[in-house]
Scaffold this motif. Structure first.
Motif, mmCIF file in Angstrom:
data_model
loop_
_atom_site.group_PDB
_atom_site.id
_atom_site.type_symbol
_atom_site.label_atom_id
_atom_site.label_comp_id
_atom_site.label_asym_id
_atom_site.label_seq_id
_atom_site.Cartn_x
_atom_site.Cartn_y
_atom_site.Cartn_z
ATOM 1 N N ARG A 83 38.076 32.036 82.904
ATOM 2 C CA ARG A 83 38.527 31.224 84.039
ATOM 3 C C ARG A 83 38.410 32.019 85.334
ATOM 4 N NH1 ARG A 83 43.940 30.257 86.156
ATOM 5 N NH2 ARG A 83 44.543 31.909 84.739
ATOM 6 N N ARG A 84 38.809 33.263 85.290
ATOM 7 C CA ARG A 84 38.720 34.113 86.487
ATOM 8 C C ARG A 84 37.265 34.391 86.861
ATOM 9 N NH1 ARG A 84 43.821 36.319 87.559
ATOM 10 N NH2 ARG A 84 45.268 36.071 85.824
ATOM 11 N N SER A 87 35.681 31.257 88.502
ATOM 12 C CA SER A 87 36.386 30.751 89.672
ATOM 13 C C SER A 87 36.624 31.909 90.642
ATOM 14 C CB SER A 87 37.723 30.128 89.248
ATOM 15 O OG SER A 87 38.419 29.675 90.384
ATOM 16 N N LEU A 90 39.777 32.351 92.698
ATOM 17 C CA LEU A 90 41.059 32.514 92.020
ATOM 18 C C LEU A 90 41.725 33.782 92.538
ATOM 19 C CD1 LEU A 90 42.930 31.402 89.754
ATOM 20 C CD2 LEU A 90 41.769 32.958 88.217
ATOM 21 N N ASP A 138 46.204 40.718 87.498
ATOM 22 C CA ASP A 138 47.073 39.996 88.422
ATOM 23 C C ASP A 138 48.511 40.469 88.250
ATOM 24 O OD1 ASP A 138 48.268 38.217 90.137
ATOM 25 O OD2 ASP A 138 47.465 36.428 89.167
#
Length: 164
Positions: A83-84, A87, A90, A138
């Motif tokens: 996902r990171r 995207s 993000l 993160d």
């Protein structure tokens, strides 16, 4: 030194697991199976030398649930990284988190470090005297809470494993 019955049980169980893994990966062709029996015997011998029976007790009843949890964590981590990667906007806040684990340096701490490297966005960067240093994608994520929960789960699986 383990009892003879315990050693025999460990040899048979480990040998069957290694041979089963071989058959799962390679198949049942007779020539391959002969090589697999040899490989399983060598792997069993090495595992008995590296991790003698009875030195690190595991609660077998908790193992299936832990394996499902481990698989789920692996999938979650893969999805999170994908996902990171796809995207670029993000938000990331990379950095390091020092986690003071209850495990002394050794096999249990190594297992904990390996397992927790599968938490989404974390990777052990250093094994320090006071704990483990994790690189995180993160820092806004609840990394310490996740590590604490994972340590509690592992300490249930490996009785008397936390040294705090």
């Amino acid at each position: 030194m383990p009892r003879t019955g315990g050693l025999t049980r460990s040899v048979v169980l480990r040998g069957l697991v290694y041979l089963g893994l071989w058959v799962l990966l390679i198949g049942l062709d007779p020539l391959d199976l002969a090589v697999g029996i040899f490989a399983a015997a060598v792997a069993t011998w090495a595992s008995l030398r590296l991790l003698p029976p009875g030195t690190h007790p595991v609660r077998p009843a908790l193992l299936p649930g832990f394996m499902l949890h481990f698989l789920w964590q692996s999938v979650r981590a893969g999805i999170d990284v994908a996902r990171r990667a796809f995207s670029p906007d993000l938000p990331l806040q990379p950095g390091f988190v020092s986690y003071r684990t209850g495990y002394r340096r050794g096999p249990r701490r190594n297992a904990f470090a390996s397992i927790t490297s599968l938490l989404p966005g974390t990777l052990v960067a250093n094994d320090e005297d006071q704990g483990l240093l994790y690189h995180c994608l993160d820092l806004d994520q609840p990394v310490e809470a996740d590590l604490t929960a994972e340590e509690a789960r592992i300490s249930r699986l490996l009785p008397e494993a936390v040294d705090r």
